[in-house]
Scaffold this motif. Structure first.
Motif, PDB file in Angstrom:
ATOM      1  N   GLN A 186       1.246  -1.353   0.070  1.00 32.76           N
ATOM      2  CA  GLN A 186       0.009   0.100   0.157  1.00 32.76           C
ATOM      3  C   GLN A 186       0.720   1.427  -0.176  1.00 32.76           C
ATOM      4  OE1 GLN A 186      -2.823  -0.755   3.360  1.00 32.76           O
ATOM      5  NE2 GLN A 186      -4.518  -0.847   2.218  1.00 32.76           N
ATOM      6  N   ALA A 187       1.787   1.523   0.892  1.00 32.27           N
ATOM      7  CA  ALA A 187       3.000   2.734   0.723  1.00 32.27           C
ATOM      8  C   ALA A 187       3.528   2.644  -0.803  1.00 32.27           C
ATOM      9  CB  ALA A 187       4.004   2.472   1.825  1.00 32.27           C
ATOM     10  N   ALA A 188       4.091   1.661  -1.282  1.00 32.71           N
ATOM     11  CA  ALA A 188       4.920   1.617  -2.344  1.00 32.71           C
ATOM     12  C   ALA A 188       3.494   2.616  -3.567  1.00 32.71           C
ATOM     13  CB  ALA A 188       5.094   0.302  -2.852  1.00 32.71           C
ATOM     14  N   VAL A 189       2.369   1.264  -3.605  1.00 31.46           N
ATOM     15  CA  VAL A 189       0.942   1.982  -4.422  1.00 31.46           C
ATOM     16  C   VAL A 189       1.154   3.918  -4.041  1.00 31.46           C
ATOM     17  CG1 VAL A 189      -1.459   1.711  -4.936  1.00 31.46           C
ATOM     18  CG2 VAL A 189      -0.332  -0.076  -4.636  1.00 31.46           C
ATOM     19  N   ALA A 190       0.871   4.607  -3.053  1.00 36.01           N
ATOM     20  CA  ALA A 190       0.324   5.886  -2.351  1.00 36.01           C
ATOM     21  C   ALA A 190       1.980   6.961  -3.501  1.00 36.01           C
ATOM     22  CB  ALA A 190       1.009   5.788  -1.451  1.00 36.01           C
ATOM     23  N   PHE A 191       3.196   6.176  -3.140  1.00 35.65           N
ATOM     24  CA  PHE A 191       3.958   6.789  -3.952  1.00 35.65           C
ATOM     25  C   PHE A 191       4.214   6.671  -5.182  1.00 35.65           C
ATOM     26  CE2 PHE A 191       8.656   6.202  -5.969  1.00 35.65           C
ATOM     27  CZ  PHE A 191       9.081   7.420  -6.231  1.00 35.65           C
ATOM     28  N   LEU A 192       3.824   5.667  -5.780  1.00 37.68           N
ATOM     29  CA  LEU A 192       4.080   4.968  -7.593  1.00 37.68           C
ATOM     30  C   LEU A 192       2.360   6.172  -7.916  1.00 37.68           C
ATOM     31  CD1 LEU A 192       4.781   1.138  -7.696  1.00 37.68           C
ATOM     32  CD2 LEU A 192       5.777   3.924  -8.382  1.00 37.68           C
ATOM     33  N   ASP A 193       1.412   6.117  -7.480  1.00 34.54           N
ATOM     34  CA  ASP A 193       0.309   6.905  -7.976  1.00 34.54           C
ATOM     35  C   ASP A 193       0.714   8.417  -8.016  1.00 34.54           C
ATOM     36  OD1 ASP A 193      -1.426   4.743  -8.444  1.00 34.54           O
ATOM     37  OD2 ASP A 193      -2.864   4.846  -6.733  1.00 34.54           O
ATOM     38  N   CYS A 194       1.057   9.174  -7.278  1.00 32.14           N
ATOM     39  CA  CYS A 194       1.863  10.260  -7.521  1.00 32.14           C
ATOM     40  C   CYS A 194       3.166  10.729  -7.557  1.00 32.14           C
ATOM     41  CB  CYS A 194       1.267  10.508  -6.180  1.00 32.14           C
ATOM     42  SG  CYS A 194       0.112  10.423  -4.926  1.00 32.14           S
ATOM     43  N   VAL A 195       3.763   9.928  -8.100  1.00 26.80           N
ATOM     44  CA  VAL A 195       4.743  10.689  -8.278  1.00 26.80           C
ATOM     45  C   VAL A 195       5.334  10.809  -9.933  1.00 26.80           C
ATOM     46  CG1 VAL A 195       6.226   8.013  -9.359  1.00 26.80           C
ATOM     47  CG2 VAL A 195       8.046   9.649  -7.744  1.00 26.80           C
TER      48      VAL A 195
END
Length: 314
Positions: A186-195
């Motif tokens: 989930q933390a990885a997705v939160a990063f990938l969705d916005c970078v």
């Protein structure tokens, strides 16, 4: 009738609807912050009211404490509290300006040698904390703490020196993931969705989605939970479903699941609403008050996910 200058009262959801039941649960159990967040998201409440409630958790160092994240008690600022504060500010469109500049200075002050965030800073020692977030003297950098913060700052086009090394850390952590667990994903997705680097984010998300399915980190059929083992250290029954990873159709994680899988997941989420109007907390319960404070947060998140997928209008 004379104009008194007062704002019109927010429209209440229809009686006996899932949203009405959730509203009653929030007024009954939630902290002021979650009451105002609910009003903002579903009752046309004002963002200023949310900011005012959030200020009660802010410290002079620019970080946030005072059990904003319920599993860490005590007054001291912590990365997890500060990440929570950024989520609130982002939700009400206030993630910028001098407030976030102060947050970035705090993040810089508590970062590890590689420029990223620990899950728990040693200043937590001496205050109550959940046993699954241990306090150590020299904590390592943690994607779970760093990824969502970096993602939110990029999403809001915040530029600060702290972001450069923290972003590099997140890229390396995400692209090197081999054996993971749902909260880290989930933390990885939160990063990938916005970078900002979208092609690189898409490639990393595709690999991560395959890893999630191969390692059975997601329960694809709520009727067959025995096919999805709970991650080590998690509470019994602490399963994660497609909607936990793809919280909106715009998430890169949405492509990991078929329409049928997502529909089953959302049906299950809607059905989890309890008779009191709130949604349950699936993670391990370690004390009564943190569990009570977490339920309104989980309830608001469930409602926002269901609305993002068009399951109701509110």
């Amino acid at each position: 009738m004379a104009d008194t200058g007062a704002s019109p009262l927010p429209a209440a959801p229809p009686a006996r609807s899932p949203l009405f039941s959730a509203e009653q649960f929030v007024w009954l159990t939630a902290r002021v912050l979650e009451q105002r967040l609910f009003a903002y998201h579903f009752l046309r409440g004002a963002p200023d009211a949310v900011e005012a409630a959030l200020d009660a958790y802010r410290n002079e160092d620019g970080g946030y404490g005072h059990a904003l994240e319920p599993d860490l008690r005590g007054p001291v600022s912590q990365p997890l509290h500060t990440a929570h504060a950024l989520r609130v500010l982002d939700a009400v469109g206030r993630c910028g300006g001098q407030r976030v500049e102060r947050v970035c200075r705090y993040l810089t002050s508590v970062s590890t040698a590689d420029g990223a965030l620990p899950a728990v800073h040693p200043s937590q020692r001496g205050y109550p904390a959940a046993p699954f977030v241990p306090v150590v003297d020299d904590p390592p950098s943690d994607l779970l703490a760093t990824g969502p913060v970096v993602g939110l700052l990029h999403r809001n086009e915040v530029w600060h020196a702290w972001l450069f090394r923290a972003t590099d850390f997140c890229w390396q952590a995400v692209e090197n993931l081999e054996k993971s667990h749902p909260y880290e994903v989930q933390a990885a997705v939160a990063f990938l969705d916005c970078v900002p680097d979208r092609p690189r984010a898409q490639a990393a998300a595709d690999r991560l989605g395959r890893l999630v399915r191969e390692q059975r980190l997601v329960a694809l059929d709520p009727e067959r939970l025995d096919a999805c083992p709970v991650a080590p250290g998690y509470a019994p029954g602490e399963h994660h479903f497609p909607h936990d990873f793809a919280k909106s159709p715009a998430s890169l994680a949405r492509a990991w699941f078929t329409d049928e899988e997502m529909a089953r997941s959302l049906d299950h989420l809607a059905a989890e609403q309890q008779p009191d109007g709130g949604w349950p907390v699936r993670r391990r319960r370690w004390a009564p008050v943190p569990a009570l404070e977490a339920r309104p947060m989980v309830t608001i998140e469930a409602l926002r996910t269901l609305r993002a997928y068009g399951r109701f209008v509110g």
